[in-house]
Design a protein around this motif. Structure first.
Motif, PDB file in Angstrom:
ATOM      1  N   PRO A  37       0.790  -1.235   0.000  1.00 53.92           N
ATOM      2  CA  PRO A  37       0.000   0.000   0.000  1.00 53.92           C
ATOM      3  C   PRO A  37       0.824   1.287   0.000  1.00 53.92           C
ATOM      4  N   GLY A  38       2.089   1.234   0.400  1.00 51.24           N
ATOM      5  CA  GLY A  38       2.918   2.427   0.449  1.00 51.24           C
ATOM      6  C   GLY A  38       4.159   2.332  -0.412  1.00 51.24           C
ATOM      7  N   THR A  39       4.127   1.420  -1.392  1.00 50.56           N
ATOM      8  CA  THR A  39       5.301   1.183  -2.231  1.00 50.56           C
ATOM      9  C   THR A  39       4.910   1.230  -3.699  1.00 50.56           C
ATOM     10  N   GLU A  40       5.730   1.907  -4.491  1.00 48.84           N
ATOM     11  CA  GLU A  40       5.502   1.933  -5.935  1.00 48.84           C
ATOM     12  C   GLU A  40       5.925   0.599  -6.548  1.00 48.84           C
ATOM     13  N   TRP A  41       5.170   0.130  -7.517  1.00 52.66           N
ATOM     14  CA  TRP A  41       5.513  -1.070  -8.281  1.00 52.66           C
ATOM     15  C   TRP A  41       5.283  -0.769  -9.759  1.00 52.66           C
ATOM     16  N   SER A  42       5.931  -1.549 -10.626  1.00 55.82           N
ATOM     17  CA  SER A  42       5.779  -1.298 -12.057  1.00 55.82           C
ATOM     18  C   SER A  42       5.990  -2.569 -12.863  1.00 55.82           C
ATOM     19  N   GLY A  43       5.526  -2.514 -14.103  1.00 53.79           N
ATOM     20  CA  GLY A  43       5.682  -3.665 -14.976  1.00 53.79           C
ATOM     21  C   GLY A  43       5.251  -3.351 -16.393  1.00 53.79           C
ATOM     22  N   VAL A  44       5.190  -4.392 -17.196  1.00 52.00           N
ATOM     23  CA  VAL A  44       4.809  -4.278 -18.602  1.00 52.00           C
ATOM     24  C   VAL A  44       3.318  -4.577 -18.729  1.00 52.00           C
ATOM     25  N   LEU A  45       2.594  -3.662 -19.350  1.00 50.36           N
ATOM     26  CA  LEU A  45       1.163  -3.809 -19.597  1.00 50.36           C
ATOM     27  C   LEU A  45       0.955  -4.364 -21.006  1.00 50.36           C
ATOM     28  N   PHE A  46       0.039  -5.292 -21.159  1.00 49.13           N
ATOM     29  CA  PHE A  46      -0.311  -5.853 -22.461  1.00 49.13           C
ATOM     30  C   PHE A  46      -1.726  -5.402 -22.784  1.00 49.13           C
ATOM     31  N   PHE A  65      -0.582  -7.998 -17.281  1.00 55.88           N
ATOM     32  CA  PHE A  65       0.693  -7.331 -17.092  1.00 55.88           C
ATOM     33  C   PHE A  65       1.675  -8.272 -16.428  1.00 55.88           C
ATOM     34  N   LEU A  66       2.940  -7.931 -16.592  1.00 53.71           N
ATOM     35  CA  LEU A  66       4.031  -8.687 -15.989  1.00 53.71           C
ATOM     36  C   LEU A  66       4.730  -7.764 -15.006  1.00 53.71           C
ATOM     37  N   LEU A  67       4.670  -8.092 -13.725  1.00 55.81           N
ATOM     38  CA  LEU A  67       5.326  -7.301 -12.696  1.00 55.81           C
ATOM     39  C   LEU A  67       6.836  -7.383 -12.893  1.00 55.81           C
ATOM     40  N   MET A  68       7.486  -6.224 -12.930  1.00 56.81           N
ATOM     41  CA  MET A  68       8.936  -6.177 -13.154  1.00 56.81           C
ATOM     42  C   MET A  68       9.703  -5.618 -11.960  1.00 56.81           C
ATOM     43  N   ASP A  69       9.056  -4.791 -11.122  1.00 53.50           N
ATOM     44  CA  ASP A  69       9.782  -4.175 -10.020  1.00 53.50           C
ATOM     45  C   ASP A  69       8.852  -3.814  -8.875  1.00 53.50           C
ATOM     46  N   ILE A  70       9.286  -4.128  -7.667  1.00 46.20           N
ATOM     47  CA  ILE A  70       8.698  -3.585  -6.452  1.00 46.20           C
ATOM     48  C   ILE A  70       9.698  -2.536  -6.004  1.00 46.20           C
ATOM     49  N   ASP A  95      -0.079 -10.822 -29.972  1.00 42.88           N
ATOM     50  CA  ASP A  95      -0.843  -9.864 -30.778  1.00 42.88           C
ATOM     51  C   ASP A  95      -1.153  -8.574 -30.018  1.00 42.88           C
ATOM     52  N   TYR A  96      -0.641  -8.436 -28.808  1.00 46.09           N
ATOM     53  CA  TYR A  96      -0.929  -7.267 -27.980  1.00 46.09           C
ATOM     54  C   TYR A  96       0.200  -6.248 -28.055  1.00 46.09           C
ATOM     55  N   GLN A  97      -0.152  -4.988 -27.789  1.00 49.62           N
ATOM     56  CA  GLN A  97       0.827  -3.915 -27.634  1.00 49.62           C
ATOM     57  C   GLN A  97       1.417  -4.030 -26.226  1.00 49.62           C
ATOM     58  N   ILE A  98       2.588  -3.438 -26.030  1.00 52.49           N
ATOM     59  CA  ILE A  98       3.135  -3.386 -24.677  1.00 52.49           C
ATOM     60  C   ILE A  98       3.270  -1.933 -24.248  1.00 52.49           C
ATOM     61  N   GLY A  99       3.062  -1.718 -22.970  1.00 50.38           N
ATOM     62  CA  GLY A  99       3.177  -0.392 -22.383  1.00 50.38           C
ATOM     63  C   GLY A  99       3.663  -0.515 -20.958  1.00 50.38           C
ATOM     64  N   LEU A 100       3.598   0.560 -20.237  1.00 54.76           N
ATOM     65  CA  LEU A 100       4.045   0.623 -18.854  1.00 54.76           C
ATOM     66  C   LEU A 100       2.841   0.735 -17.936  1.00 54.76           C
ATOM     67  N   ILE A 101       2.890  -0.001 -16.854  1.00 53.43           N
ATOM     68  CA  ILE A 101       1.897   0.174 -15.801  1.00 53.43           C
ATOM     69  C   ILE A 101       2.666   0.325 -14.497  1.00 53.43           C
ATOM     70  N   HIS A 102       2.236   1.283 -13.687  1.00 52.63           N
ATOM     71  CA  HIS A 102       2.859   1.444 -12.369  1.00 52.63           C
ATOM     72  C   HIS A 102       1.875   2.088 -11.416  1.00 52.63           C
ATOM     73  N   SER A 103       2.139   1.891 -10.154  1.00 54.88           N
ATOM     74  CA  SER A 103       1.229   2.396  -9.135  1.00 54.88           C
ATOM     75  C   SER A 103       1.517   3.855  -8.830  1.00 54.88           C
ATOM     76  N   HIS A 104       0.481   4.505  -8.368  1.00 46.71           N
ATOM     77  CA  HIS A 104       0.575   5.848  -7.785  1.00 46.71           C
ATOM     78  C   HIS A 104      -0.294   5.808  -6.540  1.00 46.71           C
ATOM     79  N   HIS A 105       0.177   5.088  -5.566  1.00 49.48           N
ATOM     80  CA  HIS A 105      -0.630   4.803  -4.381  1.00 49.48           C
ATOM     81  C   HIS A 105      -1.037   6.031  -3.587  1.00 49.48           C
ATOM     82  N   SER A 106      -0.311   7.136  -3.728  1.00 52.60           N
ATOM     83  CA  SER A 106      -0.635   8.308  -2.924  1.00 52.60           C
ATOM     84  C   SER A 106      -1.310   9.429  -3.717  1.00 52.60           C
ATOM     85  N   MET A 107      -1.662   9.162  -4.976  1.00 50.79           N
ATOM     86  CA  MET A 107      -2.313  10.192  -5.799  1.00 50.79           C
ATOM     87  C   MET A 107      -3.834  10.112  -5.685  1.00 50.79           C
TER      88      MET A 107
END
Length: 112
Positions: A37-46, A65-70, A95-107
């Motif tokens: 809940p208080g940590t940013e995480w990120s990964g690849v979005l399909f 999505f594939l989690l890449m970093d806590i 057949d999917y595009q890839i993008g970035l997904i990451h949290s913004h838990h405090s926004m």
């Protein structure tokens, strides 16, 4: 060598566009937000999409999505690795595009 500068006008719009999130993706996101809940995480979005910005009918279909970093409290970062392609093959996401997904838990929540 001659350098040619070009510029493109950005599309300026107050419109909100539709995003559909698969049940699996929503479940995974909610679980990560619960665990970290208080940590940013990120990964690849399909995702895939229909329509476009120009016509105002863009619809994004976020599938997985594939989690890449806590990360830390305020940062997260990762490098693309061959694991991403392996995941795409295993999950039949080629057949999917890839993008970035990451949290913004405090926004604050964005209302469209």
């Amino acid at each position: 060598m001659e350098v040619v500068k070009t510029s493109k006008n950005l599309i300026k719009s107050d419109s909100c566009f539709k995003i559909k999130v698969s049940e699996k993706l929503e479940k995974d996101i909610r679980e990560l937000c619960r665990i970290y809940p208080g940590t940013e995480w990120s990964g690849v979005l399909f995702y895939n999409y229909t329509g476009g910005f120009e016509k105002g009918n863009l619809e994004i279909n976020a599938e997985d999505f594939l989690l890449m970093d806590i990360g830390q409290t305020t940062t997260t970062a990762f490098n693309i690795t061959p694991d991403v392609l392996g995941y795409m093959v295993d999950k039949e996401l080629l057949d999917y595009q890839i993008g970035l997904i990451h949290s913004h838990h405090s926004m604050a929540k964005l209302n469209c």
